[in-house]
Each structure stands twice: as C-alpha cells, then as structure tokens.
Design an enzyme around this catalytic site. Sequence first.
Site, PDB file in Angstrom:
ATOM      1  N   PRO A 136       0.791  -1.228   0.000  1.00  0.00           N
ATOM      2  CG  PRO A 136      -0.224  -1.180   2.089  1.00  0.00           C
ATOM      3  CD  PRO A 136       0.474  -2.096   1.128  1.00  0.00           C
ATOM      4  CG  ASN A 137      -0.362   4.402   1.124  1.00  0.00           C
ATOM      5  OD1 ASN A 137      -1.281   4.940   0.516  1.00  0.00           O
ATOM      6  ND2 ASN A 137      -0.511   3.912   2.338  1.00  0.00           N
ATOM      7  NE  ARG A 164       0.147  14.213  -0.988  1.00  0.00           N
ATOM      8  CZ  ARG A 164      -0.195  14.842  -2.098  1.00  0.00           C
ATOM      9  NH1 ARG A 164       0.749  15.317  -2.881  1.00  0.00           N
ATOM     10  NH2 ARG A 164      -1.448  15.006  -2.429  1.00  0.00           N
ATOM     11  CE1 TYR A 166       8.751   5.358   2.780  1.00  0.00           C
ATOM     12  CE2 TYR A 166       7.250   7.236   2.836  1.00  0.00           C
ATOM     13  CZ  TYR A 166       7.723   6.060   3.381  1.00  0.00           C
ATOM     14  OH  TYR A 166       7.165   5.578   4.548  1.00  0.00           O
ATOM     15  CG  ASN A 202       8.497  -1.896   0.283  1.00  0.00           C
ATOM     16  OD1 ASN A 202       7.889  -2.003   1.360  1.00  0.00           O
ATOM     17  ND2 ASN A 202       9.100  -0.784  -0.094  1.00  0.00           N
ATOM     18  CB  ALA A 257       1.663   0.277   6.395  1.00  0.00           C
ATOM     19  CD  GLU A 294      11.728  -7.067   5.665  1.00  0.00           C
ATOM     20  OE1 GLU A 294      12.626  -7.808   6.158  1.00  0.00           O
ATOM     21  OE2 GLU A 294      10.889  -6.490   6.351  1.00  0.00           O
ATOM     22  CG  HIS A 334      11.281  -2.107   4.574  1.00  0.00           C
ATOM     23  ND1 HIS A 334       9.923  -2.073   4.350  1.00  0.00           N
ATOM     24  CD2 HIS A 334      11.534  -3.269   5.179  1.00  0.00           C
ATOM     25  CE1 HIS A 334       9.398  -3.184   4.821  1.00  0.00           C
ATOM     26  NE2 HIS A 334      10.347  -3.931   5.326  1.00  0.00           N
ATOM     27  NE  ARG A 350       9.992   6.186   8.604  1.00  0.00           N
ATOM     28  CZ  ARG A 350       9.092   6.067   7.626  1.00  0.00           C
ATOM     29  NH1 ARG A 350       9.324   5.237   6.624  1.00  0.00           N
ATOM     30  NH2 ARG A 350       7.983   6.778   7.660  1.00  0.00           N
TER      31      ARG A 350
END
Length: 150
Positions: free
Chosen positions: A9-10, A17, A22, A73, A76, A97, A99, A106
């Site tokens: 997601p996103n 943004r 990112y 990835n 969330a 994986e 990120h 974070r």
Amino acid sequence: MKLLILNGPNLNMLGIREPGIYGTVDYNAMVEYVAACCDALGIETEFYQSNHEGDLVDAIQDALQYADGIVINPGAYTHTSIAILDALKAVALPAAEVHISDVTKREPFRQISYAGMACQGHFIGQGIEGYVNAARFLQQIITGKGTVPQ
Ligand code: CA2
C-alpha cells in the site's frame, strides 16, 4: 530466472509525497529502472502493486505458477500482516524484503517485520537500489551461487 517484485500500500505514491523519506523517483520510473537493471543481470521481472492485503496474498500464491523468487516491499503491511507472512511461508519461494526508508531508525511500530520473518534477505534504507540488490541476492541463491553480502 524470473522474480515477482511486489509492492504494498501507498508505494504507488512514490515520488509524489514525502520525498525526504521515499525519494523523488515515481512508481513507474522505479519499475522502469529496476526492470532495466534486472534485465542487464539476466533476470526477468513481473511487477505488481496493490493497496489491498488480500490482493498481495493472491499475488504471492500466484507467483508459484511462474516465479523463482519474490522481492517484496509490503509497505505498512510489513508491520501488521500475518496473512502475508503465512502466504510467503506457504509458497516457500526464496524471498527478499525491501524497505526504501531505514525503518530501523523510524517509529517503534515500524520495528517489527512479519513478512521479513519469511525472507532470506533484508534490504533496508537503500532507496530504490534496494530492489536491485534484493534481485541480485535472490539470483545468487536461486542459481546456487551461495550467499552474497547484503
Ligand atoms: O520504507 C519503506 O519502503 C516502507 O515499506 C514504506 C511504507 C512504510 O509503511 C513502511 O514502514 C516502510 C510506506 C509506503 C508509503 O509510501 C509513500 C510513498 C510516497 C509518499 C507517501 C507514501
């Protein structure tokens, strides 16, 4: 050798943004870049992005039909989804994986990765280069050339 490169997601909002976290490369440009790098390495790629947990589970299951490994990835869902963890374990394909951001630096809620528990490689905080490094890592595992430094 073919890899599914799966984004949660996103991640379709990349470059639009939060460039400080990112980066400035948008999703389509990321796909183009990673596909070209993989092509140069002799790796075929299938990209898929969804904002929906069940779609991601379906994509992982479908990968059994055509892929030798999965770069994921989960966005969330990394930090919440036992369904994605179970799907990765069920198909038992080599997985890595990714990120884009350094989740280790974070918020506390980003410190757990369920999906990561079913992955052999972890590429964290390397920006979009992490996808290429993950693909190279899986290629080494799948072609039997042993492990490579992450
Ligand atoms: O660093 C990563 O790649 C993450 O998987 C990205 C997820 C986040 O929830 C994970 O903790 C770490 C969020 C993806 C959101 O992507 C955006 C991209 C541009 C603008 C807004 C969100």
